[in-house]
Design a protein around this motif. Structure first.
Motif, mmCIF file in Angstrom:
data_model
loop_
_atom_site.group_PDB
_atom_site.id
_atom_site.type_symbol
_atom_site.label_atom_id
_atom_site.label_comp_id
_atom_site.label_asym_id
_atom_site.label_seq_id
_atom_site.Cartn_x
_atom_site.Cartn_y
_atom_site.Cartn_z
ATOM 1 N N ILE A 155 0.862 -1.172 0.000
ATOM 2 C CA ILE A 155 0.000 0.000 0.000
ATOM 3 C C ILE A 155 0.906 1.233 0.000
ATOM 4 O O ILE A 155 1.640 1.461 0.973
ATOM 5 N N ALA A 175 -8.323 -4.038 6.428
ATOM 6 C CA ALA A 175 -9.117 -4.723 5.406
ATOM 7 C C ALA A 175 -8.236 -5.549 4.476
ATOM 8 O O ALA A 175 -8.610 -6.660 4.070
ATOM 9 N N ARG A 176 -7.056 -5.034 4.160
ATOM 10 C CA ARG A 176 -6.160 -5.749 3.253
ATOM 11 C C ARG A 176 -5.607 -7.014 3.916
ATOM 12 O O ARG A 176 -5.425 -8.044 3.246
ATOM 13 N N ARG A 210 -7.879 1.477 8.733
ATOM 14 C CA ARG A 210 -8.952 0.585 8.277
ATOM 15 C C ARG A 210 -8.599 -0.060 6.938
ATOM 16 O O ARG A 210 -8.971 -1.213 6.680
ATOM 17 N N GLU A 211 -7.881 0.673 6.065
ATOM 18 C CA GLU A 211 -7.461 0.074 4.797
ATOM 19 C C GLU A 211 -6.477 -1.062 5.036
ATOM 20 O O GLU A 211 -6.589 -2.140 4.437
ATOM 21 N N ASP A 258 -8.432 -9.570 3.931
ATOM 22 C CA ASP A 258 -8.663 -10.174 2.622
ATOM 23 C C ASP A 258 -7.700 -11.326 2.330
ATOM 24 O O ASP A 258 -8.005 -12.212 1.531
ATOM 25 N N ALA A 297 -8.523 6.281 8.348
ATOM 26 C CA ALA A 297 -8.749 5.758 7.001
ATOM 27 C C ALA A 297 -7.649 4.785 6.600
ATOM 28 O O ALA A 297 -7.930 3.691 6.066
ATOM 29 N N LEU A 298 -6.386 5.143 6.863
ATOM 30 C CA LEU A 298 -5.290 4.254 6.500
ATOM 31 C C LEU A 298 -5.307 3.003 7.373
ATOM 32 O O LEU A 298 -5.058 1.883 6.884
#
Length: 213
Positions: A178, A200-201, A196-197, A204, A193-194
């Motif tokens: 990222i 999430a990654r 949570r990204e 996944d 925001a970062l």
């Protein structure tokens, strides 16, 4: 000790770790080629077991710095070994500030830095909410973040057990980096925001049985 060329102690320890992980846990590595070969990078992984730093670090050839309690640096042999494994001492009770400073110093030297953003091992195996420290470090240094999934270590060496369990398969999966811009000032919204990204990654990459609510 060069970040680009691991010192002999780290190289020998890395080879030994790979051998033992394969011998006892049928260790498998996926996506190691996605980790940048040089320059600062943060490896952000889920946390299941005391084995996790070894599993994450052994999957790639470049050295990885991890946090370690400062008191273990005062023990015989470990006081000699840990600095050669690029471990970063963190004083108990000093809070996140000490951890952030140690990580920033490592990344400014061009190191790979491993972190478990959940903050503690998951006792259920389910992914716990990530804390914002990983995002703060990434934005402060402009270091890309590689999401990492650790699978099987909760069976290989469960939380609270003194001994590991052989023949439990262990796997590590590295995801796509990222990109993160370097910023001197960061808002709470940007941190969230970062964070949570990254969370999430990592999610996944994990099998569904590890997904949290």
């Amino acid at each position: 000790m060069s970040a680009a060329q691991p010192n002999p102690v780290y190289r020998a320890s890395w080879r030994l770790a790979r051998f033992l992980l394969r011998l006892f846990f049928h260790y498998r590595v996926e996506g190691a080629e996605k980790v940048p070969a040089e320059g600062p990078v943060i490896l952000a992984a889920n946390h299941l077991s005391i084995l996790d730093p070894i599993v994450v670090g052994a999957g790639i050839r470049r050295p990885v710095s991890f946090m370690a309690r400062a008191d273990v640096f005062r023990l015989p042999f470990l006081s000699w070994l840990l600095p050669r494994l690029y471990a970063i001492p963190v004083e108990r009770g000093s809070g996140d500030l000490s951890a952030v400073k140690g990580a920033i110093r490592a990344l400014e030297r061009g190191m790979a830095f491993g972190i478990f953003p959940e903050g503690t091992r998951s006792r259920t195996g389910k992914l716990q909410p990530f804390k914002t420290g990983v995002a703060a470090i990434a934005l402060r240094t402009g270091s890309p973040v590689v999401p990492v999934a650790v699978v099987g270590t909760e069976e290989a060496w469960p939380v609270g057990k003194k001994l590991f369990r052989p023949c439990r398969p262990v796997r590590v999966i590295y995801g796509d980096p990222i990109p993160v811009p370097r910023k001197s000032k960061v808002s709470h919204r940007e941190l969230e925001a970062l964070t949570r990204e990254i969370e999430a990654r990592v999610r996944d990459l994990l099998p569904p049985r590890y997904w949290g609510s």
